[in-house]
Design a protein around this motif. Structure first.
Motif, PDB file in Angstrom:
ATOM      1  N   GLU A 131      -2.426  -1.113   6.547  1.00  0.00           N
ATOM      2  CA  GLU A 131      -3.308  -1.380   5.259  1.00  0.00           C
ATOM      3  C   GLU A 131      -2.539  -2.311   4.602  1.00  0.00           C
ATOM      4  N   SER A 132      -1.164  -2.361   4.419  1.00  0.00           N
ATOM      5  CA  SER A 132      -0.441  -3.345   3.803  1.00  0.00           C
ATOM      6  C   SER A 132      -0.393  -4.689   4.365  1.00  0.00           C
ATOM      7  N   ILE A 133      -0.484  -4.524   5.803  1.00  0.00           N
ATOM      8  CA  ILE A 133      -0.364  -5.844   6.740  1.00  0.00           C
ATOM      9  C   ILE A 133      -1.886  -6.467   6.498  1.00  0.00           C
ATOM     10  N   GLN A 134      -2.863  -5.515   6.390  1.00  0.00           N
ATOM     11  CA  GLN A 134      -4.145  -6.246   6.499  1.00  0.00           C
ATOM     12  C   GLN A 134      -4.300  -7.019   4.939  1.00  0.00           C
ATOM     13  N   LEU A 135      -3.998  -6.444   4.100  1.00  0.00           N
ATOM     14  CA  LEU A 135      -3.940  -7.132   2.668  1.00  0.00           C
ATOM     15  C   LEU A 135      -3.063  -8.519   2.731  1.00  0.00           C
TER      16      LEU A 135
ATOM     17  N   ARG B 245       0.728  -1.294   0.152  1.00  0.00           N
ATOM     18  CA  ARG B 245      -0.012  -0.029   0.088  1.00  0.00           C
ATOM     19  C   ARG B 245       0.881   1.175   0.072  1.00  0.00           C
ATOM     20  N   LYS B 246       0.836   2.282  -1.037  1.00  0.00           N
ATOM     21  CA  LYS B 246       1.633   3.168  -1.166  1.00  0.00           C
ATOM     22  C   LYS B 246       2.944   2.888  -1.225  1.00  0.00           C
ATOM     23  N   ARG B 247       3.765   3.242  -0.309  1.00  0.00           N
ATOM     24  CA  ARG B 247       5.104   3.000  -0.241  1.00  0.00           C
ATOM     25  C   ARG B 247       5.641   1.711   0.560  1.00  0.00           C
ATOM     26  N   ALA B 248       4.518   1.334   1.269  1.00  0.00           N
ATOM     27  CA  ALA B 248       4.659   0.294   2.271  1.00  0.00           C
ATOM     28  C   ALA B 248       4.701  -1.343   1.948  1.00  0.00           C
ATOM     29  N   THR B 249       5.374  -2.195   2.295  1.00  0.00           N
ATOM     30  CA  THR B 249       5.347  -3.309   2.009  1.00  0.00           C
ATOM     31  C   THR B 249       5.365  -4.491   2.964  1.00  0.00           C
TER      32      THR B 249
ATOM     33  N   THR C 265      -8.099  -2.699  12.364  1.00  0.00           N
ATOM     34  CA  THR C 265      -7.771  -2.661  10.639  1.00  0.00           C
ATOM     35  C   THR C 265      -6.921  -4.031  10.222  1.00  0.00           C
ATOM     36  N   ILE C 266      -5.954  -4.345  11.123  1.00  0.00           N
ATOM     37  CA  ILE C 266      -5.346  -5.561  10.904  1.00  0.00           C
ATOM     38  C   ILE C 266      -6.104  -6.861  11.092  1.00  0.00           C
ATOM     39  N   TRP C 267      -6.806  -6.610  12.361  1.00  0.00           N
ATOM     40  CA  TRP C 267      -7.385  -8.042  12.824  1.00  0.00           C
ATOM     41  C   TRP C 267      -8.964  -8.310  11.893  1.00  0.00           C
TER      42      TRP C 267
END
Length: 138
Positions: free
Chosen positions: A85-89, A19-23, A55-57
């Protein structure tokens, strides 16, 4: 970047989210519902922000699995919102790998949708992507 986590877990048990620049590289292990992000407890890493934690859970709560797994994450880049949001995905993708029936449950909630919005590049002659220098008629 090789870490001790990657030697313990196999390649097929990694959920990758961006998400955006986060992996985020996400691992789910049987446990009692703890989050570890970059070797730091999840609550501390996310600055005790309840919105980020929820959001993560969210994907696990929809499947009623929140007390059955621990989430271990290696995340880099971006800010806390993008990382969350990247963790959620990553979690949602990993749950779909584990059981293909989970996909039909998670898809309507939007947990499997990659948000493609990223920062627009700066153009020459402009101050930012679209911000132009002040115009003077005379």
């Amino acid at each position: 970047m090789s870490t001790k986590f990657e030697s313990v877990f196999q390649k097929d048990t990694i959920g990758i989210g961006r998400r955006k620049r986060a992996t985020a590289r996400v691992f789910l292990v049987p446990g009692e519902g703890n989050i570890v992000i970059n070797k730091v407890p999840g609550e501390k890493y996310l600055q005790y922000n309840v919105t980020y934690l929820n959001t993560i859970w969210a994907p696990l709560k929809e499947l009623n699995l929140e007390k059955q797994f621990d989430i271990i994450v290696l995340v880099r880049g971006g800010g806390l919102t993008g990382q969350t949001e990247s963790i959620q995905l990553g979690v949602a993708r990993l749950l779909c790998q584990m059981n293909s029936q989970n996909r039909s449950i998670l898809k309507p909630f939007g947990f499997l949708t990659r948000d493609a919005r990223i920062k627009e590049r700066k153009k020459y002659g402009l101050r930012k992507a679209r911000k132009a220098p002040q115009y003077s008629k005379r």
